[in-house]
Scaffold this motif. Structure first.
Motif, PDB file in Angstrom:
ATOM      1  N   VAL A 251       9.611  14.367  40.042  1.00  0.00           N
ATOM      2  CA  VAL A 251       8.424  14.912  40.778  1.00  0.00           C
ATOM      3  C   VAL A 251       7.587  16.036  39.971  1.00  0.00           C
ATOM      4  N   THR A 252       6.461  16.387  39.555  1.00  0.00           N
ATOM      5  CA  THR A 252       6.049  17.163  39.157  1.00  0.00           C
ATOM      6  C   THR A 252       5.052  18.382  39.715  1.00  0.00           C
ATOM      7  N   ALA A 253       5.103  19.208  40.572  1.00  0.00           N
ATOM      8  CA  ALA A 253       3.659  19.532  41.667  1.00  0.00           C
ATOM      9  C   ALA A 253       3.570  20.825  41.023  1.00  0.00           C
ATOM     10  N   LEU A 254       2.471  20.916  41.694  1.00  0.00           N
ATOM     11  CA  LEU A 254       1.910  22.889  41.227  1.00  0.00           C
ATOM     12  C   LEU A 254       2.693  23.636  42.211  1.00  0.00           C
ATOM     13  N   PRO A 255       3.174  24.828  41.834  1.00  0.00           N
ATOM     14  CA  PRO A 255       4.513  25.405  42.630  1.00  0.00           C
ATOM     15  C   PRO A 255       3.868  25.920  44.161  1.00  0.00           C
ATOM     16  N   GLY A 256       3.072  26.038  44.568  1.00  0.00           N
ATOM     17  CA  GLY A 256       2.803  26.552  45.552  1.00  0.00           C
ATOM     18  C   GLY A 256       2.577  25.566  46.593  1.00  0.00           C
ATOM     19  N   PHE A 257       2.229  24.313  46.251  1.00  0.00           N
ATOM     20  CA  PHE A 257       2.053  23.077  47.213  1.00  0.00           C
ATOM     21  C   PHE A 257       3.386  22.497  47.499  1.00  0.00           C
ATOM     22  N   ALA A 258       3.966  23.011  46.207  1.00  0.00           N
ATOM     23  CA  ALA A 258       5.899  22.139  46.617  1.00  0.00           C
ATOM     24  C   ALA A 258       6.296  23.173  47.105  1.00  0.00           C
ATOM     25  N   GLU A 259       6.145  24.248  47.227  1.00  0.00           N
ATOM     26  CA  GLU A 259       6.494  25.369  48.028  1.00  0.00           C
ATOM     27  C   GLU A 259       6.632  25.622  49.605  1.00  0.00           C
ATOM     28  N   GLN A 260       5.053  25.107  49.510  1.00  0.00           N
ATOM     29  CA  GLN A 260       4.656  25.665  50.948  1.00  0.00           C
ATOM     30  C   GLN A 260       4.245  24.101  51.950  1.00  0.00           C
TER      31      GLN A 260
ATOM     32  N   VAL B 252       6.050  10.569  39.032  1.00  0.00           N
ATOM     33  CA  VAL B 252       4.735  10.985  39.713  1.00  0.00           C
ATOM     34  C   VAL B 252       4.281  12.398  39.452  1.00  0.00           C
ATOM     35  N   GLY B 253       2.977  12.798  39.715  1.00  0.00           N
ATOM     36  CA  GLY B 253       2.561  14.074  39.776  1.00  0.00           C
ATOM     37  C   GLY B 253       1.531  14.484  40.930  1.00  0.00           C
TER      38      GLY B 253
END
Length: 299
Positions: free
Chosen positions: A98-107, A143-144
Protein backbone atom coordinates in the motif's frame (compact mmCIF):
# COMPACT_ATOMS: atom_id res chain seq x y z
CA UNK A 1 18.72 -12.62 -32.48
CA UNK A 2 14.99 -13.11 -33.03
CA UNK A 3 13.61 -16.37 -31.65
CA UNK A 4 11.95 -18.57 -34.26
CA UNK A 5 9.03 -20.09 -32.39
CA UNK A 6 6.16 -22.18 -33.74
CA UNK A 7 2.55 -21.26 -32.85
CA UNK A 8 2.28 -21.90 -29.10
CA UNK A 9 -1.30 -23.23 -29.27
CA UNK A 10 -0.17 -25.75 -31.85
CA UNK A 11 2.79 -26.66 -29.64
CA UNK A 12 0.49 -27.27 -26.66
CA UNK A 13 -1.80 -29.45 -28.75
CA UNK A 14 1.13 -31.51 -30.05
CA UNK A 15 2.67 -31.99 -26.58
CA UNK A 16 -0.65 -33.12 -25.05
CA UNK A 17 -1.44 -35.48 -27.95
CA UNK A 18 2.08 -36.91 -27.95
CA UNK A 19 2.15 -37.39 -24.18
CA UNK A 20 -1.27 -39.01 -24.11
CA UNK A 21 -0.95 -40.78 -27.49
CA UNK A 22 -4.48 -39.66 -28.26
CA UNK A 23 -6.07 -36.65 -29.94
CA UNK A 24 -9.31 -37.30 -28.04
CA UNK A 25 -7.66 -37.35 -24.59
CA UNK A 26 -5.59 -34.30 -25.50
CA UNK A 27 -8.80 -32.52 -26.49
CA UNK A 28 -10.39 -33.32 -23.13
CA UNK A 29 -7.33 -32.03 -21.27
CA UNK A 30 -7.22 -28.79 -23.27
CA UNK A 31 -10.97 -28.24 -23.27
CA UNK A 32 -11.34 -28.32 -27.06
CA UNK A 33 -12.51 -30.82 -29.68
CA UNK A 34 -10.44 -33.65 -31.11
CA UNK A 35 -10.81 -32.03 -34.52
CA UNK A 36 -9.28 -28.83 -33.15
CA UNK A 37 -6.31 -30.75 -31.75
CA UNK A 38 -5.85 -32.50 -35.10
CA UNK A 39 -5.94 -29.15 -36.92
CA UNK A 40 -3.39 -27.59 -34.54
CA UNK A 41 -1.04 -30.55 -35.00
CA UNK A 42 -1.41 -30.30 -38.77
CA UNK A 43 -0.58 -26.57 -38.53
CA UNK A 44 2.59 -27.40 -36.57
CA UNK A 45 3.60 -30.08 -39.08
CA UNK A 46 3.18 -27.59 -41.92
CA UNK A 47 5.28 -24.97 -40.09
CA UNK A 48 8.04 -27.49 -39.30
CA UNK A 49 7.81 -29.35 -42.60
CA UNK A 50 7.96 -32.64 -40.67
CA UNK A 51 5.42 -35.40 -40.11
CA UNK A 52 4.98 -35.73 -36.34
CA UNK A 53 2.29 -38.45 -36.15
CA UNK A 54 1.19 -41.48 -38.05
CA UNK A 55 -2.59 -41.44 -38.12
CA UNK A 56 -4.53 -44.68 -37.93
CA UNK A 57 -8.24 -45.42 -37.85
CA UNK A 58 -8.14 -46.12 -34.10
CA UNK A 59 -5.49 -43.70 -32.97
CA UNK A 60 -2.15 -42.01 -33.61
CA UNK A 61 1.50 -42.88 -33.17
CA UNK A 62 4.54 -40.58 -32.98
CA UNK A 63 7.02 -40.70 -35.80
CA UNK A 64 10.73 -40.78 -34.99
CA UNK A 65 11.06 -36.99 -35.55
CA UNK A 66 7.94 -36.58 -33.40
CA UNK A 67 9.50 -38.51 -30.51
CA UNK A 68 12.71 -36.47 -30.72
CA UNK A 69 10.76 -33.21 -30.84
CA UNK A 70 8.66 -34.22 -27.82
CA UNK A 71 11.79 -35.05 -25.80
CA UNK A 72 13.19 -31.58 -26.54
CA UNK A 73 10.10 -29.43 -25.98
CA UNK A 74 8.54 -31.23 -22.99
CA UNK A 75 11.13 -29.92 -20.47
CA UNK A 76 10.71 -26.40 -21.86
CA UNK A 77 6.93 -26.53 -21.47
CA UNK A 78 7.35 -27.99 -17.97
CA UNK A 79 9.64 -25.07 -17.15
CA UNK A 80 7.07 -22.55 -18.43
CA UNK A 81 4.33 -24.26 -16.40
CA UNK A 82 6.50 -24.24 -13.28
CA UNK A 83 7.42 -20.56 -13.68
CA UNK A 84 3.77 -19.67 -14.23
CA UNK A 85 2.69 -21.63 -11.17
CA UNK A 86 5.37 -20.00 -9.04
CA UNK A 87 4.44 -16.51 -10.22
CA UNK A 88 0.75 -17.20 -9.64
CA UNK A 89 1.45 -18.34 -6.08
CA UNK A 90 3.38 -15.14 -5.42
CA UNK A 91 0.66 -12.99 -6.99
CA UNK A 92 -1.99 -14.71 -4.89
CA UNK A 93 0.05 -14.47 -1.70
CA UNK A 94 -1.32 -12.68 1.32
CA UNK A 95 0.93 -9.65 0.86
CA UNK A 96 -0.58 -6.27 0.01
CA UNK A 97 1.66 -3.31 -0.79
CA UNK A 98 0.00 0.00 0.00
CA UNK A 99 1.19 3.50 -0.82
CA UNK A 100 -0.27 6.56 0.92
CA UNK A 101 0.37 10.24 1.49
CA UNK A 102 2.42 10.55 4.73
CA UNK A 103 -0.14 12.65 6.62
CA UNK A 104 -3.04 10.37 5.73
CA UNK A 105 -1.05 7.27 6.61
CA UNK A 106 0.06 8.59 10.00
CA UNK A 107 -3.13 10.26 11.16
CA UNK A 108 -5.87 8.09 9.65
CA UNK A 109 -4.63 4.73 8.38
CA UNK A 110 -2.06 3.59 10.96
CA UNK A 111 -4.31 4.16 14.02
CA UNK A 112 -6.87 1.82 12.42
CA UNK A 113 -4.56 -0.97 11.28
CA UNK A 114 -5.00 -2.99 14.46
CA UNK A 115 -8.62 -3.52 13.45
CA UNK A 116 -7.53 -4.79 10.06
CA UNK A 117 -5.04 -7.18 11.69
CA UNK A 118 -7.78 -8.62 13.91
CA UNK A 119 -10.01 -9.24 10.91
CA UNK A 120 -7.28 -10.45 8.52
CA UNK A 121 -4.31 -11.79 10.52
CA UNK A 122 -3.24 -13.83 7.48
CA UNK A 123 -2.56 -10.73 5.34
CA UNK A 124 0.79 -8.95 5.53
CA UNK A 125 0.69 -5.24 4.76
CA UNK A 126 3.71 -3.38 3.43
CA UNK A 127 3.04 0.34 3.78
CA UNK A 128 5.08 3.03 2.07
CA UNK A 129 4.50 6.77 2.26
CA UNK A 130 4.95 8.83 -0.88
CA UNK A 131 4.34 12.53 -1.36
CA UNK A 132 4.10 12.04 -5.13
CA UNK A 133 1.46 10.02 -6.98
CA UNK A 134 2.83 6.53 -7.62
CA UNK A 135 2.78 4.97 -11.09
CA UNK A 136 1.58 1.39 -10.60
CA UNK A 137 3.18 0.34 -13.88
CA UNK A 138 6.69 1.09 -12.61
CA UNK A 139 6.35 -0.07 -8.98
CA UNK A 140 5.17 -3.18 -7.17
CA UNK A 141 2.46 -1.30 -5.23
CA UNK A 142 -1.00 -2.85 -5.20
CA UNK A 143 -3.21 -0.16 -3.67
CA UNK A 144 -2.91 3.62 -3.38
CA UNK A 145 -4.52 5.97 -0.87
CA UNK A 146 -4.48 9.43 -2.41
CA UNK A 147 -5.75 12.94 -1.77
CA UNK A 148 -6.49 14.25 -5.25
CA UNK A 149 -9.26 15.40 -7.57
CA UNK A 150 -9.97 11.74 -8.37
CA UNK A 151 -8.80 11.72 -11.98
CA UNK A 152 -6.73 8.53 -12.37
CA UNK A 153 -7.11 7.06 -15.89
CA UNK A 154 -6.56 3.34 -16.15
CA UNK A 155 -7.18 2.72 -12.43
CA UNK A 156 -10.19 1.68 -10.40
CA UNK A 157 -11.10 4.71 -8.25
CA UNK A 158 -13.36 4.83 -5.17
CA UNK A 159 -13.88 7.96 -3.08
CA UNK A 160 -13.38 7.54 0.67
CA UNK A 161 -14.39 10.96 2.01
CA UNK A 162 -13.72 14.67 1.67
CA UNK A 163 -12.29 16.52 4.66
CA UNK A 164 -13.61 19.75 6.05
CA UNK A 165 -10.95 22.32 6.92
CA UNK A 166 -10.92 24.58 9.98
CA UNK A 167 -8.34 26.13 12.34
CA UNK A 168 -7.42 24.28 15.55
CA UNK A 169 -5.05 25.14 18.36
CA UNK A 170 -4.14 24.57 22.02
CA UNK A 171 -7.03 25.48 24.38
CA UNK A 172 -5.01 28.27 26.04
CA UNK A 173 -4.17 29.81 22.67
CA UNK A 174 -7.82 29.68 21.68
CA UNK A 175 -8.63 32.04 24.55
CA UNK A 176 -6.51 34.74 22.87
CA UNK A 177 -8.32 34.54 19.54
CA UNK A 178 -11.26 36.83 18.90
CA UNK A 179 -12.47 35.93 15.42
CA UNK A 180 -10.55 35.05 12.24
CA UNK A 181 -9.00 38.51 11.98
CA UNK A 182 -6.98 37.80 15.14
CA UNK A 183 -4.95 35.21 13.22
CA UNK A 184 -2.81 38.10 11.98
CA UNK A 185 -0.85 37.96 15.22
CA UNK A 186 -0.43 34.17 15.24
CA UNK A 187 1.81 31.60 13.56
CA UNK A 188 -0.10 29.51 11.03
CA UNK A 189 0.92 25.84 10.82
CA UNK A 190 0.33 23.57 7.83
CA UNK A 191 1.54 20.51 5.92
CA UNK A 192 3.55 21.54 2.86
CA UNK A 193 1.71 18.93 0.77
CA UNK A 194 -1.50 20.86 1.45
CA UNK A 195 0.02 24.31 1.14
CA UNK A 196 -3.21 25.90 -0.16
CA UNK A 197 -5.35 24.91 2.84
CA UNK A 198 -4.91 28.12 4.79
CA UNK A 199 -5.45 30.31 1.73
CA UNK A 200 -8.59 28.34 0.90
CA UNK A 201 -10.05 28.81 4.39
CA UNK A 202 -9.06 32.48 4.71
CA UNK A 203 -10.65 33.29 1.37
CA UNK A 204 -13.80 31.47 2.48
CA UNK A 205 -14.16 33.59 5.63
CA UNK A 206 -13.07 36.80 3.89
CA UNK A 207 -10.15 37.61 6.15
CA UNK A 208 -6.44 38.56 5.71
CA UNK A 209 -4.49 36.94 2.90
CA UNK A 210 -2.27 34.03 3.85
CA UNK A 211 0.84 35.88 2.66
CA UNK A 212 0.35 38.53 5.36
CA UNK A 213 0.54 35.99 8.19
CA UNK A 214 3.53 34.33 9.87
CA UNK A 215 3.62 30.62 9.02
CA UNK A 216 5.58 27.38 9.37
CA UNK A 217 5.37 24.53 6.84
CA UNK A 218 6.02 20.92 7.89
CA UNK A 219 7.00 17.93 5.78
CA UNK A 220 4.75 15.68 7.87
CA UNK A 221 1.22 16.45 8.99
CA UNK A 222 1.87 14.73 12.32
CA UNK A 223 4.64 17.27 13.01
CA UNK A 224 2.22 20.11 12.35
CA UNK A 225 -0.37 18.49 14.64
CA UNK A 226 2.15 17.97 17.45
CA UNK A 227 3.34 21.55 17.10
CA UNK A 228 -0.23 22.80 17.48
CA UNK A 229 -0.78 20.54 20.50
CA UNK A 230 2.32 22.10 22.08
CA UNK A 231 1.04 25.63 21.49
CA UNK A 232 3.40 26.68 18.69
CA UNK A 233 0.62 28.14 16.57
CA UNK A 234 -2.71 27.57 14.84
CA UNK A 235 -3.06 24.56 12.55
CA UNK A 236 -5.37 24.31 9.57
CA UNK A 237 -7.01 21.03 10.47
CA UNK A 238 -8.44 18.21 8.36
CA UNK A 239 -11.34 16.85 10.38
CA UNK A 240 -10.62 13.16 9.65
CA UNK A 241 -6.94 13.52 10.60
CA UNK A 242 -7.32 15.27 13.94
CA UNK A 243 -10.35 13.48 15.37
CA UNK A 244 -8.36 12.00 18.27
CA UNK A 245 -6.85 15.34 19.27
CA UNK A 246 -10.26 17.01 19.17
CA UNK A 247 -11.89 14.19 21.13
CA UNK A 248 -9.22 14.37 23.85
CA UNK A 249 -9.32 18.16 24.05
CA UNK A 250 -5.65 18.50 23.10
CA UNK A 251 -6.83 20.72 20.24
CA UNK A 252 -9.93 22.87 20.01
CA UNK A 253 -11.70 24.90 17.32
CA UNK A 254 -11.43 28.61 18.05
CA UNK A 255 -13.92 29.51 15.27
CA UNK A 256 -16.98 27.69 13.91
CA UNK A 257 -16.29 28.41 10.21
CA UNK A 258 -15.16 25.49 8.06
CA UNK A 259 -14.85 24.77 4.35
CA UNK A 260 -14.70 21.54 2.29
CA UNK A 261 -11.21 20.60 1.11
CA UNK A 262 -10.52 21.06 -2.59
CA UNK A 263 -9.41 17.42 -2.91
CA UNK A 264 -10.92 14.24 -1.51
CA UNK A 265 -9.34 11.02 -0.27
CA UNK A 266 -9.52 8.07 -2.65
CA UNK A 267 -8.49 4.44 -2.75
CA UNK A 268 -7.19 3.39 -6.17
CA UNK A 269 -5.81 0.21 -7.64
CA UNK A 270 -4.91 -1.28 -11.06
CA UNK A 271 -7.30 -3.82 -12.53
CA UNK A 272 -4.63 -6.52 -12.71
CA UNK A 273 -4.58 -6.96 -8.89
CA UNK A 274 -8.33 -7.55 -8.64
CA UNK A 275 -7.91 -11.32 -8.89
CA UNK A 276 -6.04 -11.35 -5.57
CA UNK A 277 -8.33 -11.94 -2.58
CA UNK A 278 -5.90 -10.23 -0.20
CA UNK A 279 -6.02 -6.98 -2.17
CA UNK A 280 -9.81 -7.02 -2.38
CA UNK A 281 -10.00 -7.70 1.37
CA UNK A 282 -7.89 -4.65 2.12
CA UNK A 283 -9.88 -2.43 -0.25
CA UNK A 284 -13.17 -3.59 1.30
CA UNK A 285 -11.83 -2.86 4.77
CA UNK A 286 -10.65 0.65 3.80
CA UNK A 287 -14.04 1.45 2.27
CA UNK A 288 -15.80 0.25 5.43
CA UNK A 289 -13.53 2.38 7.63
CA UNK A 290 -14.21 5.36 5.38
CA UNK A 291 -17.98 4.87 5.75
CA UNK A 292 -17.53 4.92 9.52
CA UNK A 293 -15.48 8.11 9.28
CA UNK A 294 -18.18 9.77 7.18
CA UNK A 295 -20.87 8.75 9.67
CA UNK A 296 -18.85 10.12 12.59
CA UNK A 297 -18.33 13.44 10.84
CA UNK A 298 -22.00 13.64 9.86
CA UNK A 299 -23.05 12.78 13.42
Amino acid sequence: MTRKLPPLNALRAFEAAARLQSFQEAAEELGVTAAAVSQQVKTLENVLGVKLFRRFHRGVELTQPGRVYLERIAPALDSIASATDELTRVEHSAIVRVTALPGFAEQWLVPRLSRFRKTHPEIELILSTDAEVVDFRSTDCDVGLRCTEGNHPGLVVRELFRDRLFPVCHPRLAEELQGPASLMGQTLLYDQHWHDDWRHWLEHVGHPAFERCESIAFGLYSMAVNSAVNGLGVLIGHDSLIDRELASGALVRPFPEDVPAKCAHYVVWPTWVERRPSVLAFVSWVLAEARETRQQVAG
